[in-house]
Structures are given as structure tokens and as C-alpha cells.
Write a protein that holds these residues in place. Structure first.
Motif, short mmCIF file in Angstrom:
data_model
loop_
_atom_site.label_atom_id
_atom_site.label_comp_id
_atom_site.label_asym_id
_atom_site.label_seq_id
_atom_site.Cartn_x
_atom_site.Cartn_y
_atom_site.Cartn_z
N ILE A 194 -15.04 -1.65 -112.28
CA ILE A 194 -14.95 -2.73 -111.54
C ILE A 194 -16.32 -3.03 -110.90
CG2 ILE A 194 -14.07 -3.56 -109.12
CD1 ILE A 194 -11.50 -1.84 -109.67
N LEU A 195 -17.19 -1.98 -110.61
CA LEU A 195 -18.57 -2.01 -110.02
C LEU A 195 -19.25 -2.74 -111.08
CD1 LEU A 195 -20.94 -1.35 -108.14
CD2 LEU A 195 -20.95 0.85 -109.27
N GLY A 196 -19.12 -2.70 -112.45
CA GLY A 196 -20.15 -3.28 -113.34
C GLY A 196 -19.69 -4.73 -113.50
N SER A 197 -18.43 -5.02 -113.22
CA SER A 197 -17.96 -6.52 -113.20
C SER A 197 -18.40 -7.17 -111.99
CB SER A 197 -16.59 -6.52 -113.21
OG SER A 197 -15.75 -5.78 -114.35
N GLY A 198 -18.57 -6.35 -110.90
CA GLY A 198 -19.28 -7.01 -109.87
C GLY A 198 -20.75 -7.59 -109.90
N LEU A 199 -21.30 -6.71 -110.76
CA LEU A 199 -22.56 -7.00 -110.92
C LEU A 199 -22.72 -8.02 -111.84
CD1 LEU A 199 -23.99 -3.35 -111.24
CD2 LEU A 199 -24.44 -4.78 -109.39
N ASN A 200 -21.92 -8.05 -112.75
CA ASN A 200 -21.82 -9.40 -113.62
C ASN A 200 -21.77 -10.75 -112.87
OD1 ASN A 200 -22.36 -7.75 -115.96
ND2 ASN A 200 -20.39 -7.75 -116.51
N LEU A 201 -20.62 -10.57 -112.04
CA LEU A 201 -20.40 -11.78 -111.12
C LEU A 201 -21.55 -12.26 -110.39
CD1 LEU A 201 -16.64 -10.95 -109.95
CD2 LEU A 201 -17.35 -12.88 -111.36
N LEU A 202 -22.14 -11.30 -109.85
CA LEU A 202 -23.45 -11.68 -109.03
C LEU A 202 -24.63 -11.96 -110.03
CD1 LEU A 202 -23.26 -8.89 -106.22
CD2 LEU A 202 -22.87 -11.27 -105.86
N GLN A 203 -24.36 -11.90 -111.32
CA GLN A 203 -25.53 -12.27 -112.35
C GLN A 203 -26.44 -11.37 -112.38
OE1 GLN A 203 -26.41 -16.46 -112.21
NE2 GLN A 203 -24.19 -17.10 -112.42
#
Length: 229
Positions: A194-203
Motif C-alpha cells: 500500500i505504501l508503494g501504491s501511495g508513492l505511485n499515486l503521488l507520482q
């Protein structure tokens, strides 16, 4: 299963609402919601990981799980296959962000303390409090996701139903099958994803979190092998 049904319906309702509202939301507001959800994903992922690390009985298992799982997922090209599948649904100048949103939403809905512990507690104690709370959070999240990515975000709803249904049925069949130790390991691995996905969302990054999904199979296999020895 009433809690899981309510949780699934909340995602469907939120997606419909977000799709309707999305037509009238300006791009700068969608970008703001996108960033807000990225920050929320970071917080949820960090909380799930950090809060469960002290409970881990196998301090390096999550590292092994991520390594083995990522290699397997990369070999199977889960991320590439998934993107090619959902990109057929929505094309924006030859590129689509639906795949990123759907993969992040699925992880966010499924991998978390409420979503994973909720079905177990409901099965063992008949208490749906966790699932009803999770349904409220998912309603808000699905509204934000749909306002950005559109109606096809509803595809995450059946995935959630099957995911929670699995934990519910396993807990009903055997109360010992989903131990606290196993749950802690799953939440550590899932929290990092989920942490990795959050970083992706924030580009900030472009991590292929879908390739990491097989990592969730490693802890159950480890505990199964240990029980047989």
C-alpha cells in the motif's frame, strides 16, 4: 457475510457517486483528491507495517516474501498483463491511468487491518463492527477514485467480496487457520505494498506493485510448512 456484503455495496455506491460527481469536478480538484488519496495510502500502509512489525515472530519473513513474490510476479508479468487488460476499457490518447487506479484501489480495499481482520472476527464472534467501519472508509475512497478514474473502478468491488469471503470461510472452517502471527506477517507485507501504491499515486515513483502480489502467498506457505514439520 453481512459485513462483507455491506462493504461491497459501499464500494459500488461510492463508485456510482464518484462517477456522477466526476463529470462536474474540475481537473485541479481531481488532482487534489488524487494527491490526498496518495497521502492517505502512505499513512495506511505505514501504520499497517509499523504496528505489526513488533508482533512479527519471523523478522525477515516479510523481506523474503517481497523478494520471492516480486521475482515470481515479474516472471509472470502480472503488472503488464493487468495493464493490457484494463487499458482496453479506457484509452486517453493511447495511454490509460485506469490500470494504476484500479490496482491501487484493489490493494487499498483488500490489504488492511479492517479488511483482513474484519471477516475473521465476523466469522468467529459474529461482530461486524470492523467491516462496517471499513465500509465507511471504502465508500469515501471509492468516491474519490471514481471521480478520477471513472465507473470501471467498480471492478474492485467483486475482488473485495472474494477476498473477504475467503478469510471468512477459512475462519469458519478452522479458527486456527488464520493465526495472529500469520495475520501480522500478511499485514506487514500488505502495508508495504500500500505504501508503494501511495508513492505511485503521488507520482514520486512508478513501482509495479501488482508484480509484488505473489508475496502475499509466501507467509501462508511458510506457516503451512512449519506446521507439517
Amino acid at each position: 457475510m453481512i459485513g462483507t456484503i455491506v462493504n461491497t455495496c459501499a464500494i459500488v455506491a461510492g463508485t456510482i457517486l464518484g462517477t456522477v460527481l466526476g463529470r462536474g469536478i474540475k481537473e485541479q480538484y481531481k488532482k487534489g483528491l488524487y494527491d490526498a488519496l496518495g497521502l492517505a495510502s502512505l499513512a495506511i500502509g505505514l501504520n499497517a507495517t509499523i504496528s505489526n512489525l513488533p508482533r512479527s515472530q519471523q523478522p525477515v519473513l516479510f523481506i523474503v516474501a517481497l523478494a520471492v513474490g516480486t521475482v515470481a510476479g515479474t516472471r509472470l508479468d502480472l503488472d503488464g498483463r493487468f495493464h493490457r487488460l484494463v487499458d482496453r476499457k479506457e484509452q486517453q490518447g493511447g495511454q490509460s491511468r485506469l490500470a494504476d487506479g484500479l490496482s491501487t484501489a484493489t490493494l487499498l480495499y483488500c490489504i488492511g487491518p479492517l479488511s483482513m481482520l474484519g471477516p475473521v472476527i465476523a466469522a468467529l464472534k459474529g461482530d461486524n463492527t470492523f467491516l462496517f467501519t471499513n465500509a465507511t472508509l471504502d465508500f469515501v475512497s471509492s468516491t474519490i477514485f471514481a471521480s478520477t478514474y471513472g465507473f470501471w473502478m467498480v471492478l474492485a468491488a467483486p475482488v473485495l467480496f472474494l477476498w473477504q469471503g475467503f478469510f471468512y470461510l477459512v475462519a469458519r472452517i478452522s479458527s486456527q487457520a488464520v493465526s495472529d502471527a500469520l495475520m501480522a506477517e500478511l499485514l506487514i507485507v500488505g502495508g508495504l505494498m500500500i505504501l508503494g501504491s501511495g508513492l505511485n499515486l503521488l507520482q514520486i515513483t512508478k513501482l509495479k506493485t501488482l508484480n509484488m502480489l505473489p508475496a502475499l502467498l509466501v507467509p501462508p506457505l511458510w506457516f503451512l510448512v512449519r506446521s507439517l514439520l
